[in-house]
Design a protein around this motif. Structure first.
Motif, PDB file in Angstrom:
ATOM      1  N   ARG A  63       0.818  -1.163   0.023  1.00 50.20           N
ATOM      2  CA  ARG A  63      -0.054   0.147   0.013  1.00 50.20           C
ATOM      3  C   ARG A  63       0.964   1.227   0.173  1.00 50.20           C
ATOM      4  O   ARG A  63       1.737   1.366   0.638  1.00 50.20           O
ATOM      5  CB  ARG A  63      -0.837   0.101   1.310  1.00 50.20           C
ATOM      6  CG  ARG A  63      -1.920   1.037   1.196  1.00 50.20           C
ATOM      7  CD  ARG A  63      -2.655   0.996   2.450  1.00 50.20           C
ATOM      8  NE  ARG A  63      -3.912   1.666   2.662  1.00 50.20           N
ATOM      9  CZ  ARG A  63      -4.991   1.531   2.794  1.00 50.20           C
ATOM     10  NH1 ARG A  63      -5.235   0.287   3.592  1.00 50.20           N
ATOM     11  NH2 ARG A  63      -6.058   2.250   2.784  1.00 50.20           N
ATOM     12  N   GLU A  77      -3.842   6.394  -4.071  1.00 55.98           N
ATOM     13  CA  GLU A  77      -3.472   5.475  -3.078  1.00 55.98           C
ATOM     14  C   GLU A  77      -3.787   3.829  -3.724  1.00 55.98           C
ATOM     15  O   GLU A  77      -4.687   3.936  -4.386  1.00 55.98           O
ATOM     16  CB  GLU A  77      -4.585   5.506  -1.891  1.00 55.98           C
ATOM     17  CG  GLU A  77      -4.054   4.276  -0.712  1.00 55.98           C
ATOM     18  CD  GLU A  77      -4.821   4.518   0.422  1.00 55.98           C
ATOM     19  OE1 GLU A  77      -4.535   3.925   1.185  1.00 55.98           O
ATOM     20  OE2 GLU A  77      -5.526   5.601   0.703  1.00 55.98           O
ATOM     21  N   GLU A 114      -3.644  -0.070  -3.260  1.00 50.95           N
ATOM     22  CA  GLU A 114      -3.795  -1.043  -2.373  1.00 50.95           C
ATOM     23  C   GLU A 114      -3.607  -2.358  -3.190  1.00 50.95           C
ATOM     24  O   GLU A 114      -4.429  -2.568  -3.946  1.00 50.95           O
ATOM     25  CB  GLU A 114      -5.305  -1.160  -1.854  1.00 50.95           C
ATOM     26  CG  GLU A 114      -5.414   0.124  -0.959  1.00 50.95           C
ATOM     27  CD  GLU A 114      -6.994   0.242  -0.121  1.00 50.95           C
ATOM     28  OE1 GLU A 114      -7.603  -0.670  -0.567  1.00 50.95           O
ATOM     29  OE2 GLU A 114      -7.042   1.063   0.522  1.00 50.95           O
TER      30      GLU A 114
END
Length: 163
Positions: free
Chosen positions: A16, A118, A120
């Motif tokens: 992440r 972001e 993930e």
């Protein structure tokens, strides 16, 4: 700028990380360009072609298929799983050696858009420590986002798409 990294080892498969940047364009222009994944090859050096599988305009549930050349040639599927106009876009699917999500949060400022991306990710196969894979991917994503910024801030960009 990378603002957060990941915990990874030989046994962990999850990665992440987050990148933030300011793009000197209206939020609607940035969102529309990001949401139309056909634009990916223009700003992501690892992607050769991205095309919609779902007919009609881009929306929640739209599926795309893309051909990636790095880290090796492969076809991937991506689906828009969150679509909040001018605020949030979440894409789920294959990202090279990883499966996961690319999350884009957009915030309007007076003359620009603050973009937070972001990632993930989960390694599909742990052929090398995921930390090593992730470090390379973290830098590549940051460089790709800089290309995105350069394209959108280009004088040739106008107020629409730049394909």
């Amino acid at each position: 700028m990378i603002t957060g990294l990941f915990g990874s080892s030989r046994t962990k498969r999850n990665v992440r990380f987050r990148n933030t940047l300011r793009i000197e364009r209206p939020v609607s222009v940035v969102f529309d360009y990001l949401a139309d994944l056909r634009n990916l090859p223009a700003w992501n050096h690892a992607i050769r072609r991205t095309q919609p599988v779902t007919p009609g305009p881009v929306r929640l549930g739209t599926v795309f298929e893309q051909f990636r050349t790095l880290p090796r040639p492969m076809w991937e599927r991506l689906e828009i799983i969150e679509y909040e106009r001018d605020r949030r876009l979440v894409i789920e699917g294959g990202f090279g050696s990883f499966q996961g999500r690319a999350i884009y949060d957009l915030e309007r400022s007076a003359t620009a858009t603050d973009l937070v991306n972001e990632m993930e990710l989960e390694a599909r196969v742990l052929s090398m420590p995921s930390g090593l894979l992730a470090r390379g991917m973290t830098g590549a994503v940051a460089r790709n986002l800089q290309v995105l910024k350069d394209i959108l801030e280009s004088p040739d960009a106008g107020n629409g798409f730049v394909r």
